[in-house]
Design a protein around this motif. Structure first.
Motif, PDB file in Angstrom:
ATOM      1  N   GLN A   2      46.145  75.037  20.697  1.00  0.00           N
ATOM      2  CA  GLN A   2      47.100  74.955  19.526  1.00  0.00           C
ATOM      3  C   GLN A   2      47.730  74.159  18.768  1.00  0.00           C
ATOM      4  O   GLN A   2      49.470  74.603  19.766  1.00  0.00           O
ATOM      5  CB  GLN A   2      47.164  76.136  18.976  1.00  0.00           C
ATOM      6  CG  GLN A   2      45.651  77.175  18.594  1.00  0.00           C
ATOM      7  CD  GLN A   2      44.538  76.906  17.843  1.00  0.00           C
ATOM      8  OE1 GLN A   2      44.723  76.218  16.481  1.00  0.00           O
ATOM      9  NE2 GLN A   2      43.432  76.418  17.926  1.00  0.00           N
ATOM     10  N   ALA A   3      48.483  73.968  17.745  1.00  0.00           N
ATOM     11  CA  ALA A   3      49.681  72.883  17.457  1.00  0.00           C
ATOM     12  C   ALA A   3      51.076  74.620  17.489  1.00  0.00           C
ATOM     13  O   ALA A   3      52.306  73.655  18.563  1.00  0.00           O
ATOM     14  CB  ALA A   3      49.914  72.849  16.265  1.00  0.00           C
ATOM     15  N   ILE A   4      51.170  75.631  17.503  1.00  0.00           N
ATOM     16  CA  ILE A   4      52.499  75.925  17.439  1.00  0.00           C
ATOM     17  C   ILE A   4      52.462  76.456  19.201  1.00  0.00           C
ATOM     18  O   ILE A   4      53.276  77.131  19.462  1.00  0.00           O
ATOM     19  CB  ILE A   4      52.316  77.459  16.158  1.00  0.00           C
ATOM     20  CG1 ILE A   4      53.685  77.673  16.457  1.00  0.00           C
ATOM     21  CG2 ILE A   4      50.704  78.488  17.276  1.00  0.00           C
ATOM     22  CD1 ILE A   4      54.676  77.055  15.427  1.00  0.00           C
ATOM     23  N   GLU A   5      51.688  76.661  19.732  1.00  0.00           N
ATOM     24  CA  GLU A   5      51.429  76.972  20.965  1.00  0.00           C
ATOM     25  C   GLU A   5      51.829  75.438  22.358  1.00  0.00           C
ATOM     26  O   GLU A   5      52.692  76.189  22.817  1.00  0.00           O
ATOM     27  CB  GLU A   5      49.954  77.569  21.273  1.00  0.00           C
ATOM     28  CG  GLU A   5      50.169  77.982  23.158  1.00  0.00           C
ATOM     29  CD  GLU A   5      48.360  78.183  23.798  1.00  0.00           C
ATOM     30  OE1 GLU A   5      48.023  78.224  24.762  1.00  0.00           O
ATOM     31  OE2 GLU A   5      47.053  78.216  22.463  1.00  0.00           O
ATOM     32  N   LEU A   7      53.657  73.934  20.777  1.00  0.00           N
ATOM     33  CA  LEU A   7      55.799  73.191  20.765  1.00  0.00           C
ATOM     34  C   LEU A   7      56.269  74.563  20.990  1.00  0.00           C
ATOM     35  O   LEU A   7      56.911  74.183  22.153  1.00  0.00           O
ATOM     36  CB  LEU A   7      56.038  73.532  19.126  1.00  0.00           C
ATOM     37  CG  LEU A   7      55.211  72.239  18.397  1.00  0.00           C
ATOM     38  CD1 LEU A   7      55.296  72.849  17.069  1.00  0.00           C
ATOM     39  CD2 LEU A   7      55.832  70.876  18.756  1.00  0.00           C
ATOM     40  N   LEU A   8      55.753  76.271  21.235  1.00  0.00           N
ATOM     41  CA  LEU A   8      56.283  77.452  21.343  1.00  0.00           C
ATOM     42  C   LEU A   8      56.340  77.243  23.170  1.00  0.00           C
ATOM     43  O   LEU A   8      57.476  77.362  23.208  1.00  0.00           O
ATOM     44  CB  LEU A   8      55.665  78.150  20.794  1.00  0.00           C
ATOM     45  CG  LEU A   8      55.654  78.563  20.090  1.00  0.00           C
ATOM     46  CD1 LEU A   8      55.170  80.024  19.744  1.00  0.00           C
ATOM     47  CD2 LEU A   8      57.635  78.551  19.574  1.00  0.00           C
ATOM     48  N   ASN A   9      55.009  76.472  23.986  1.00  0.00           N
ATOM     49  CA  ASN A   9      55.684  76.396  25.352  1.00  0.00           C
ATOM     50  C   ASN A   9      55.993  74.300  25.837  1.00  0.00           C
ATOM     51  O   ASN A   9      55.496  74.258  27.126  1.00  0.00           O
ATOM     52  CB  ASN A   9      53.975  76.421  25.491  1.00  0.00           C
ATOM     53  CG  ASN A   9      53.619  78.156  26.069  1.00  0.00           C
ATOM     54  OD1 ASN A   9      54.302  78.594  26.042  1.00  0.00           O
ATOM     55  ND2 ASN A   9      53.399  77.756  24.818  1.00  0.00           N
ATOM     56  N   ARG A  10      56.897  73.545  24.903  1.00  0.00           N
ATOM     57  CA  ARG A  10      57.049  72.510  25.352  1.00  0.00           C
ATOM     58  C   ARG A  10      57.795  72.705  26.638  1.00  0.00           C
ATOM     59  O   ARG A  10      58.953  73.563  27.588  1.00  0.00           O
ATOM     60  CB  ARG A  10      57.610  71.929  24.264  1.00  0.00           C
ATOM     61  CG  ARG A  10      58.012  70.508  24.717  1.00  0.00           C
ATOM     62  CD  ARG A  10      59.359  69.731  24.302  1.00  0.00           C
ATOM     63  NE  ARG A  10      60.184  70.450  25.257  1.00  0.00           N
ATOM     64  CZ  ARG A  10      60.867  70.499  26.274  1.00  0.00           C
ATOM     65  NH1 ARG A  10      60.471  69.882  26.898  1.00  0.00           N
ATOM     66  NH2 ARG A  10      61.780  71.067  27.200  1.00  0.00           N
ATOM     67  N   LYS A 172      62.079  81.852  27.426  1.00  0.00           N
ATOM     68  CA  LYS A 172      62.057  82.219  26.406  1.00  0.00           C
ATOM     69  C   LYS A 172      63.732  82.878  25.770  1.00  0.00           C
ATOM     70  O   LYS A 172      64.384  82.797  26.579  1.00  0.00           O
ATOM     71  CB  LYS A 172      61.680  83.467  25.246  1.00  0.00           C
ATOM     72  CG  LYS A 172      59.671  83.500  26.111  1.00  0.00           C
ATOM     73  CD  LYS A 172      59.012  82.828  25.242  1.00  0.00           C
ATOM     74  CE  LYS A 172      57.679  81.738  25.834  1.00  0.00           C
ATOM     75  NZ  LYS A 172      56.961  81.460  24.965  1.00  0.00           N
TER      76      LYS A 172
END
Length: 182
Positions: A2-5, A7-10, A172
């Motif tokens: 998923q796109a948000i996943e 981006l959040l895990n770049r 994080k």
């Protein structure tokens, strides 16, 4: 993924191995870069691909620059081996149009967005990558040997390949450390 996943895990991976992106995946990665924000529709970027023998040629360019800069033997050897850190290296070049209504900094930022988009596309396709800069990004001999002209500049080198190790969890960050409100 998923796109948000995504981006959040770049993250960046410094240890990469074969296989690198195949022709089809590389085309997808490049297409992602070509969709970057581009104020004024200048398309202020271009990409120089090095894989296989191209990695050796890029290493020779780095080695010659190190010699020209008076580096010691260890630094010269290190420079020559740098492109071998991954099976594919994309040199991202900002093609700056001077004296245009779009400021030069926005043109460079657009090329930077292209590098980021390509790294994210590679990650979405299952590859690892790292965006590197360093002295070879700013060296006039390297730029000349890569065929840069005028105000073109290297935004960075995008190293792409398969992961050597499974990634650890990403750290994080606390948004409160970076965000303020008016």
């Amino acid at each position: 993924m998923q796109a948000i996943e995504l981006l959040l895990n770049r993250r960046s991976w410094g240890r990469l191995t074969e296989p690198g992106p195949d022709k089809c995946d590389l085309e997808t990665i490049i297409q992602a870069g070509l969709r970057s924000p581009d104020h004024g529709a200048l398309h202020p970027w271009r990409f120089i691909i090095a894989e296989g023998d191209g990695l050796l040629r890029l290493g020779d360019i780095y080695q010659q620059a190190a010699v020209a800069n008076g580096a010691d033997e260890a630094a010269i050897q290190k420079a020559q081996n740098m492109p071998q850190r991954a099976p594919l290296v994309i040199t991202v070049v900002a093609c700056v149009t001077p004296d245009h209504k779009i400021p030069e900094v926005e043109q460079v930022l657009s090329a930077g967005c292209a590098a980021h988009a390509m790294q994210m596309a590679a990650q979405a396709l299952g590859y690892g990558g790292i965006w590197r800069t360093g002295a070879m990004s700013y060296d006039d001999k390297v730029k000349a040997d890569l065929g840069l002209k005028g105000k073109e500049q290297i935004v960075g080198y995008l190293y792409l390949g398969s992961l050597v190790n499974e990634p650890s969890a990403t750290k994080k960050l606390d948004p409160d450390d970076f965000v303020s409100y008016l």
